[in-house]
Structures are given as structure tokens and as C-alpha cells.
Design an enzyme around this catalytic site. Sequence first.
Site, PDB file in Angstrom:
ATOM      1  N   ASN A  10       0.884  -1.151  -0.102  1.00 17.27           N
ATOM      2  CA  ASN A  10       0.039  -0.060  -0.059  1.00 17.27           C
ATOM      3  C   ASN A  10       0.951   1.199   0.118  1.00 17.27           C
ATOM      4  O   ASN A  10       1.566   1.573   1.025  1.00 17.27           O
ATOM      5  CB  ASN A  10      -0.870  -0.075   1.180  1.00 17.27           C
ATOM      6  CG  ASN A  10      -1.667   1.192   1.203  1.00 17.27           C
ATOM      7  OD1 ASN A  10      -1.807   2.081   0.244  1.00 17.27           O
ATOM      8  ND2 ASN A  10      -2.335   1.379   2.533  1.00 17.27           N
ATOM      9  N   TRP A  11       1.020   1.845  -1.082  1.00 18.65           N
ATOM     10  CA  TRP A  11       1.903   2.983  -1.346  1.00 18.65           C
ATOM     11  C   TRP A  11       1.368   4.182  -0.503  1.00 18.65           C
ATOM     12  O   TRP A  11       2.121   5.317  -0.407  1.00 18.65           O
ATOM     13  CB  TRP A  11       1.898   3.293  -2.712  1.00 18.65           C
ATOM     14  CG  TRP A  11       2.854   2.526  -3.458  1.00 18.65           C
ATOM     15  CD1 TRP A  11       3.305   1.181  -2.863  1.00 18.65           C
ATOM     16  CD2 TRP A  11       3.118   2.491  -5.043  1.00 18.65           C
ATOM     17  NE1 TRP A  11       3.900   0.681  -4.205  1.00 18.65           N
ATOM     18  CE2 TRP A  11       3.842   1.237  -5.164  1.00 18.65           C
ATOM     19  CE3 TRP A  11       2.925   3.344  -6.069  1.00 18.65           C
ATOM     20  CZ2 TRP A  11       4.152   1.136  -6.523  1.00 18.65           C
ATOM     21  CZ3 TRP A  11       3.386   3.184  -7.416  1.00 18.65           C
ATOM     22  CH2 TRP A  11       4.012   2.062  -7.545  1.00 18.65           C
ATOM     23  N   LYS A  12       0.061   4.438  -0.283  1.00 18.39           N
ATOM     24  CA  LYS A  12      -0.416   5.302   0.428  1.00 18.39           C
ATOM     25  C   LYS A  12      -0.307   6.752  -0.519  1.00 18.39           C
ATOM     26  O   LYS A  12      -0.415   6.645  -1.558  1.00 18.39           O
ATOM     27  CB  LYS A  12       0.102   5.635   1.895  1.00 18.39           C
ATOM     28  CG  LYS A  12      -0.392   4.277   2.795  1.00 18.39           C
ATOM     29  CD  LYS A  12       0.034   4.452   4.163  1.00 18.39           C
ATOM     30  CE  LYS A  12      -0.063   2.996   4.865  1.00 18.39           C
ATOM     31  NZ  LYS A  12      -0.113   3.166   6.238  1.00 18.39           N
ATOM     32  N   HIS A  96      -9.625   1.143   5.342  1.00 24.49           N
ATOM     33  CA  HIS A  96      -8.402   1.346   5.959  1.00 24.49           C
ATOM     34  C   HIS A  96      -8.229   2.321   7.153  1.00 24.49           C
ATOM     35  O   HIS A  96      -8.968   3.218   7.141  1.00 24.49           O
ATOM     36  CB  HIS A  96      -7.414   1.854   4.753  1.00 24.49           C
ATOM     37  CG  HIS A  96      -5.716   1.766   5.442  1.00 24.49           C
ATOM     38  ND1 HIS A  96      -5.529   2.579   6.469  1.00 24.49           N
ATOM     39  CD2 HIS A  96      -5.028   0.854   4.844  1.00 24.49           C
ATOM     40  CE1 HIS A  96      -4.170   2.280   6.428  1.00 24.49           C
ATOM     41  NE2 HIS A  96      -3.920   1.186   5.881  1.00 24.49           N
ATOM     42  N   GLU A  98      -6.521   4.420   8.243  1.00 22.01           N
ATOM     43  CA  GLU A  98      -6.424   5.800   7.873  1.00 22.01           C
ATOM     44  C   GLU A  98      -7.643   6.601   7.468  1.00 22.01           C
ATOM     45  O   GLU A  98      -8.059   7.550   7.731  1.00 22.01           O
ATOM     46  CB  GLU A  98      -5.180   5.981   7.043  1.00 22.01           C
ATOM     47  CG  GLU A  98      -4.046   5.927   7.710  1.00 22.01           C
ATOM     48  CD  GLU A  98      -2.869   5.434   6.895  1.00 22.01           C
ATOM     49  OE1 GLU A  98      -2.719   5.355   5.679  1.00 22.01           O
ATOM     50  OE2 GLU A  98      -1.937   4.651   7.642  1.00 22.01           O
ATOM     51  N   GLU A 168      -5.219  -4.772  10.508  1.00 24.02           N
ATOM     52  CA  GLU A 168      -4.417  -4.051  10.638  1.00 24.02           C
ATOM     53  C   GLU A 168      -4.394  -3.389  12.218  1.00 24.02           C
ATOM     54  O   GLU A 168      -5.228  -2.387  12.041  1.00 24.02           O
ATOM     55  CB  GLU A 168      -4.270  -2.982   9.489  1.00 24.02           C
ATOM     56  CG  GLU A 168      -3.945  -3.536   8.241  1.00 24.02           C
ATOM     57  CD  GLU A 168      -3.463  -2.537   7.473  1.00 24.02           C
ATOM     58  OE1 GLU A 168      -2.209  -2.621   6.829  1.00 24.02           O
ATOM     59  OE2 GLU A 168      -4.092  -1.516   7.090  1.00 24.02           O
ATOM     60  N   GLY A 174       2.532   2.197  10.822  1.00 28.59           N
ATOM     61  CA  GLY A 174       3.655   3.433  10.710  1.00 28.59           C
ATOM     62  C   GLY A 174       4.445   3.694  12.153  1.00 28.59           C
ATOM     63  O   GLY A 174       5.074   4.619  12.283  1.00 28.59           O
ATOM     64  N   SER A 214       3.562  -2.248  10.328  1.00 28.34           N
ATOM     65  CA  SER A 214       5.009  -2.304  10.481  1.00 28.34           C
ATOM     66  C   SER A 214       5.654  -3.850   9.872  1.00 28.34           C
ATOM     67  O   SER A 214       6.798  -4.211  10.572  1.00 28.34           O
ATOM     68  CB  SER A 214       5.509  -1.883  11.902  1.00 28.34           C
ATOM     69  OG  SER A 214       4.951  -0.850  12.212  1.00 28.34           O
ATOM     70  N   GLY A 235       3.067  -1.561   4.236  1.00 25.14           N
ATOM     71  CA  GLY A 235       2.854   0.194   3.980  1.00 25.14           C
ATOM     72  C   GLY A 235       4.176   0.719   3.764  1.00 25.14           C
ATOM     73  O   GLY A 235       4.689   0.455   2.546  1.00 25.14           O
ATOM     74  N   GLY A 236       5.042   1.453   4.672  1.00 24.93           N
ATOM     75  CA  GLY A 236       6.135   1.855   4.424  1.00 24.93           C
ATOM     76  C   GLY A 236       7.318   1.138   3.773  1.00 24.93           C
ATOM     77  O   GLY A 236       7.989   1.661   2.996  1.00 24.93           O
TER      78      GLY A 236
HETATM   79  P1  13P Z   1       3.098   0.336   7.613  1.00 24.40           P
HETATM   80  O1  13P Z   1       3.531  -1.106   7.116  1.00 24.40           O
HETATM   81  O2  13P Z   1       3.845   1.543   7.170  1.00 24.40           O
HETATM   82  O3  13P Z   1       2.799  -0.023   9.135  1.00 24.40           O
HETATM   83  O4  13P Z   1       1.628   0.465   7.259  1.00 24.40           O
HETATM   84  C1  13P Z   1       0.722  -0.485   7.055  1.00 24.40           C
HETATM   85  C2  13P Z   1      -0.412  -0.105   6.386  1.00 24.40           C
HETATM   86  O5  13P Z   1      -1.320   0.631   6.684  1.00 24.40           O
HETATM   87  C3  13P Z   1      -0.633  -1.103   5.287  1.00 24.40           C
HETATM   88  O6  13P Z   1      -2.081  -0.657   4.480  1.00 24.40           O
END
Ligand code: 13P
Length: 253
Positions: A10-12, A96, A98, A168, A174, A214, A235-236
Site C-alpha cells: 500500500n503506497w498510500k 483502511h 487511516e 491491521e 507506521g 510495520s 505500507g512503509g
Molecule cells: P506500515 O507498514 O507503514 O505500518 O503500514 C501498514 C499499512 O497501513 C498498510 O495498509
Amino acid sequence: MKKKPLIVGNWKMNLTLREGIEFARSLSERISENSNIICGICPPFVFLNDICKILKDSNIYVVAQNIHNEKSGAFTGEISALMVKEVGCTHVLIGHSERRQLFGEKDSFINAKIKMALSIGLKPILCIGETLKEREDGKTEYVIENQLRSGLNGIESDCIKDISIAYEPVWAIGTGRTASPEQANEVHSFVRGILSDEYGVNVSNSVYIQYGGSVKPENAKELMVKSEIDGLLVGGASIKLGSFLDIICNCVN
Ligand code: 13P
């Protein structure tokens, strides 16, 4: 039996279009040889058209990060399920944390989006997870059950095969603080139990349940070996090709 691992990045709201295109090209060169994995990426909306074209003949899913629950209309700034499907997305992230936390998305809206996605043949990845406070207050199962049951409310058993669940925990996203493989597996097993209750054991066992929060090359394997963890939502560590490939590699070896 363990399913083929499903690893989604997930590049966000990250990368430039040029970087995204470069990433997609290199990923497809590397992944096309690897049939032991199912892989997907979630680029920002405005990259989808270009990236879907690059990945058209690859075995990499292109996943939209969100959709609106209506087909079309006066919803300035929103993107419909049909639009992302038209450019070539096969999957979509829905709910998600967020979106829930920063944009106030409620379970009923999330449920409506899932129904919209399914109605046009887009496969939803329903994201669920508890906050740190909810975990510390002993409410993890209550929150997870609520999010899962409301997200899937009114969805027939024969559609469940098209849905994946991503657990998640909000406190792990994050933050560098991953759920331990045992903590994650415990919640996955709880989710599987609810699905089994609702749709029967065969349907439940066929559903992919991914872990996110993470995930890094160093912890991917210990998570993936757990019986109820079918995949990862990264994510990251998914916005650098090297670390995303390392995660994929560590999951199949
Ligand atoms: P991180 O891997 O940066 O913690 O993010 C997870 C995420 O929200 C994937 O959708």
C-alpha cells in the site's frame, strides 16, 4: 494447507508518477518469474491508469486505495468503483484505518462500498483493526467482531470468496511496533471463527486474511509461517522496491 502468500504493498500518498512507473516495471520483471506468490500494489489514484497499463499482462494485481459507495454523481473529489475498474484495477482497499480515523469513515459507509465493489466485479480487501486504547482496555475482539460483521453485513456467502480481510492493528501502523506473530495469529484465528460461524468452515478457510502493521523484511517470515496468516499488507516498506522484494522473497523461502 497454507495458501499461496498474498503480499500487497500500500503506497498510500507516496512516490512520484515517474517513481511509480519505474517501480511497477521493475517489479513486474522480478515477479513474473515467481509463481509461488500473489502480489499486488496500491498506487495513488492518479497513477492507476499508467500503472495498470504496465502491469496488464503481468500477474501483479493493481489495487485502488479507496472508492466511493455510489456509482456516479455529485461527489466532488471522489472516485467511483467503475472508474478504477475501467482503468484496470481488480481489487480495492476498503475501510483502511487511516480512512476510518482521519476521514471519519463509518462501518455502514464501508459496508456500502464493499457492496458497490462486489456489484461491479471489483474485489474488496476489507481492513479492520483495533486502536491501542481498545487493545489495552481488552476490547480487541469486540472491535474486530463489530468491524467484520458490519463490514460484511448483508453479503451473501457466494460473494465472500471475492473478499480478503486485512487485520491491521492501528497501534502497529507506521509505528515500527509490529504485532507479535502470536498476537496477529490469535486475531486472525478469531476472524476465521466468525467467518466460519457466519458462512461455514469451507468458505471461511478459503478467505485470505492478511496482516498489516510495520511489516519489514526482518519480520515477514515469522508472521507468514503462522497458520492463520495468509498474506501481508505492507505500507512503509512497500515503497522501496528493494525492501518490498525482500519481503516477498522472505515469504516464499
Ligand atoms: P506500515 O507498514 O507503514 O505500518 O503500514 C501498514 C499499512 O497501513 C498498510 O495498509
